[in-house]
Scaffold this motif. Structure first.
Motif, short mmCIF file in Angstrom:
data_model
loop_
_atom_site.label_atom_id
_atom_site.label_comp_id
_atom_site.label_asym_id
_atom_site.label_seq_id
_atom_site.Cartn_x
_atom_site.Cartn_y
_atom_site.Cartn_z
N ASN A 135 15.67 4.60 8.24
CA ASN A 135 15.18 5.55 9.25
C ASN A 135 13.69 5.81 9.12
O ASN A 135 13.22 6.93 9.28
N GLY A 136 12.93 4.77 8.79
CA GLY A 136 11.49 4.88 8.69
C GLY A 136 10.97 5.35 7.34
O GLY A 136 9.77 5.32 7.10
N LYS A 137 11.85 5.79 6.44
CA LYS A 137 11.43 6.24 5.11
C LYS A 137 11.51 5.05 4.15
O LYS A 137 12.56 4.46 3.96
N VAL A 138 10.38 4.71 3.54
CA VAL A 138 10.31 3.54 2.66
C VAL A 138 11.12 3.80 1.40
O VAL A 138 10.94 4.81 0.72
N LEU A 139 12.05 2.88 1.10
CA LEU A 139 12.87 2.96 -0.10
C LEU A 139 12.33 2.08 -1.23
O LEU A 139 12.45 2.42 -2.40
N LYS A 140 11.75 0.94 -0.85
CA LYS A 140 11.31 -0.01 -1.87
C LYS A 140 10.32 -0.98 -1.25
O LYS A 140 10.46 -1.36 -0.09
N ILE A 141 9.32 -1.39 -2.05
CA ILE A 141 8.38 -2.45 -1.67
C ILE A 141 8.33 -3.45 -2.81
O ILE A 141 8.20 -3.07 -3.98
N ILE A 142 8.45 -4.72 -2.47
CA ILE A 142 8.43 -5.81 -3.46
C ILE A 142 7.36 -6.80 -3.04
O ILE A 142 7.21 -7.10 -1.86
N ASP A 143 6.62 -7.32 -4.02
CA ASP A 143 5.67 -8.38 -3.71
C ASP A 143 5.95 -9.58 -4.60
O ASP A 143 6.44 -9.45 -5.71
N ALA A 144 5.67 -10.76 -4.06
CA ALA A 144 5.92 -12.00 -4.79
C ALA A 144 4.93 -13.05 -4.33
O ALA A 144 4.32 -12.93 -3.27
N THR A 145 4.78 -14.07 -5.15
CA THR A 145 4.02 -15.25 -4.77
C THR A 145 5.02 -16.39 -4.65
O THR A 145 5.79 -16.64 -5.57
N ILE A 146 5.03 -17.05 -3.51
CA ILE A 146 5.97 -18.13 -3.24
C ILE A 146 5.23 -19.46 -3.33
O ILE A 146 4.18 -19.63 -2.72
N MET A 147 5.80 -20.38 -4.11
CA MET A 147 5.23 -21.72 -4.26
C MET A 147 6.15 -22.69 -3.52
O MET A 147 7.35 -22.72 -3.78
#
Length: 143
Positions: free
Chosen positions: A70-82
């Motif tokens: 509902n628009g409230k951020v629960l989680k953010i993940i970052d990665a590097t993809i090869m």
């Protein structure tokens, strides 16, 4: 839902409870959600996996994933993809442990901007997938 970013294009995505890979490198998707996620009560702790099918345009790129309810951020993940061969790939996310406080729409947004130092307000996010979360009455012999 198709999403086309400068360094990667996504063909589809879906959520499931778990993903396993057998000895022949085939994926096994367990508990794939089709139309919605049904919960007998909220708040609830759920563990999901997001499965993404994408076509890389460059051999190395950043991938940010933002999950919100509902628009409230629960989680953010970052990665590097090869992806040195630039072949189409199917990639399951790591386990996504989410505290779902109530019913609504669970949204999964992606970016190919580098968010390793944090996702500021200028990051351009694109909606990859969304699924309704619905409270239902418990059924069966234990209800």
């Amino acid at each position: 839902m198709k999403v086309d970013l400068p360094s990667v294009a996504f063909e589809y995505a879906f959520v499931c409870d778990d993903v396993r890979q057998d000895t022949n490198a085939k994926y096994i998707f367990i508990g794939a959600y089709v139309n919605n996620i049904l919960l007998t009560e909220t708040p609830a702790f759920i563990r999901l996996r997001l499965v993404m099918r994408f076509y890389p345009k460059v051999s190395k790129f950043s991938l940010g994933l933002r999950i919100s309810l509902n628009g409230k951020v629960l989680k953010i993940i970052d990665a590097t993809i090869m992806s040195p061969l630039l072949d189409p790939e199917t990639l399951p996310s790591p386990d996504l442990d989410l505290d779902v406080l109530g019913p609504g729409t669970l949204s999964f947004d992606v970016t190919d901007e580098d968010i390793s130092a944090g996702a500021g307000p200028d990051v351009r996010w694109s909606r990859l997938y969304e699924i309704p979360v619905i409270n239902v009455a418990p059924t069966g012999p234990l209800s």
